[in-house]
Design an enzyme around this catalytic site. Sequence first.
Site, PDB file in Angstrom:
ATOM      1  N   SER A  92      -9.317  -6.558  -9.522  1.00 11.03           N
ATOM      2  CA  SER A  92      -9.214  -5.374  -8.857  1.00 11.03           C
ATOM      3  C   SER A  92      -8.140  -5.612  -7.742  1.00 11.03           C
ATOM      4  O   SER A  92      -8.121  -7.003  -7.462  1.00 11.03           O
ATOM      5  CB  SER A  92     -10.749  -4.919  -7.924  1.00 11.03           C
ATOM      6  OG  SER A  92     -10.340  -4.118  -6.970  1.00 11.03           O
TER       7      SER A  92
ATOM      8  N   ASP B 146     -12.872   3.147 -10.737  1.00  7.90           N
ATOM      9  CA  ASP B 146     -12.968   1.707 -10.804  1.00  7.90           C
ATOM     10  C   ASP B 146     -14.030   1.117 -10.171  1.00  7.90           C
ATOM     11  O   ASP B 146     -14.714   0.125 -10.460  1.00  7.90           O
ATOM     12  CB  ASP B 146     -11.594   0.840 -10.492  1.00  7.90           C
ATOM     13  CG  ASP B 146     -10.488   1.159 -11.979  1.00  7.90           C
ATOM     14  OD1 ASP B 146     -10.930   1.814 -12.793  1.00  7.90           O
ATOM     15  OD2 ASP B 146      -9.646   0.251 -11.935  1.00  7.90           O
TER      16      ASP B 146
END
Length: 540
Positions: free
Chosen positions: A467, A78
């Site tokens: 996130s 990510d």
Amino acid sequence: MRSDEVKYGAKRAPHRSLLRALGITEEESRKPIIGIASSFNEIVPGHMHLKTIVEAVKAGIRTAGGLPMEFNTIAVCDGLAMNHEGMKYSLVTREIVADSIEATGMAMPFDAMVFIPSCDKVVPGMLMAAARLNIPSIFVSGGPMLAGKFRNKKIGLSDLFEYIGEYEKGILSEEELIESENSACPTCGSCSGMYTANTMNCLTEALGMALPGNGTVPAVYSKRLLLAKLSGMQIMKVLEKDLRPSDIMTKEGFYNALRVDMALGGSTNTALHLCEIAKNMKVDISLDDFQKASQETPQLCKLSPSGKDFIEDLDEAGGILGVMKRLNELNLVNPTPTVSLKTQKELVEKAVVKDNNVIREITNPYNTTGGLTVLRGNIAKEGSIVKSAGVLKEMLVHSGPARVFNSEEEAVEAIYGNKIKSGDVVVIKYEGIKGGPGMREMLTPTSAIAGMRLDKEVALITDGRFSGATRGASIGHVSPEAALGGEIGIVEEGDIIDIDIPNGKLNVRLSDEEIEERKKKFKPMLKENNSICLKRFREM
């Protein structure tokens, strides 16, 4: 044994011949077959060392009398996917991981399985697969990265994203930025803070699907290899007892995970992942359960990005069992089964807390309620979520004018362009599952706000997600999303947004009549996208 279907009888001669083609002896083939689902690859720091973990697991399985058979699934990083088109594919990979393991596990005659994940979407994807297959299973992750060091303090990946804002504001020099980037990620493993990957690995342990230490023992410690070997040995005992995920991942088991999540102040992504894992297990877990757990659970830890401690510090302080030992003092640990073949209560009784500064006593919590808070209101009728553990006190209650953007890129350009002022509420629409499509994580705008020294003055709300490395008054998952006609879509530039985190409220200062009038004129935007993968995700 499931594997007996391909081992015995004249009709299985073709099957046995294929086992011989794999180099499996007749003696080996009589043993239980243990599938090993690994996400090893050479593109994710959290996964680059998983071959070593796999070999340790295999050694444990063989020692205990089983036959290990390894296969792989995908994983993306990510961090590397952040802030560009690639992030739209991140959440999609969770479904691909789950589907690929379910398909392999059903097609092949495994008697039990060991799951070896590490990072963000792989952990929940594998838990979803374990729920679907429902055969004896155990998890052992690759472990967390050690923290880096810069300016005589520990840092992680989230700090680096914030340093970009400091660089743009002239606080940090180019030389210092380069020094920090060479220091932030010093080892393999899942990034060092209480980001999504480490949150999910910790919650896998709290659920009871992994041995103690799974969430916190660093990737580079020999103790991680020992844990992997012990997990390989333990799966044979779990198989002998026929203990299945459905016995472990019950409503009570999920509440153990929810309460640990609240005590840790974990990633907001757990609201997406735990609900979906539970759905695959046919257990009803919703945002209401998150709110209930938050109200009854004190926040005992303040880990990066919300505080100065890292996963390695949590491990040294007593790990997840140490956190659960504290929660047990409030009778917040359910005596659910675990792959240790002991209940969580039995494991907690022997746990030791070694550092009261990292895992606080229940009489001295950081907050009397949990580190995640569900917000509802006239622009979040189905809910939204914020990592309240990472919100500065000045921003727990905030009202300000909406600065409206239809994409992450537009918002980031405005933040770095000094167009966002004190008191503003940045509103990012059309970044949800259908609107994005893909519901990408948006660490860049939240980090930009913090790096530009606006985190005491500016809030951000979105129908997208963040996130686990995000901190600040960043409210995500606003539902219904704009692309589905949700009220966040009718918010206009200058509308006053009222945020009240302690009371769980998120509203736009408009009357019901004004909202209804705008909704009549509102036509949700659907962004063009030619990706077959994303189109399928959007439709389903």
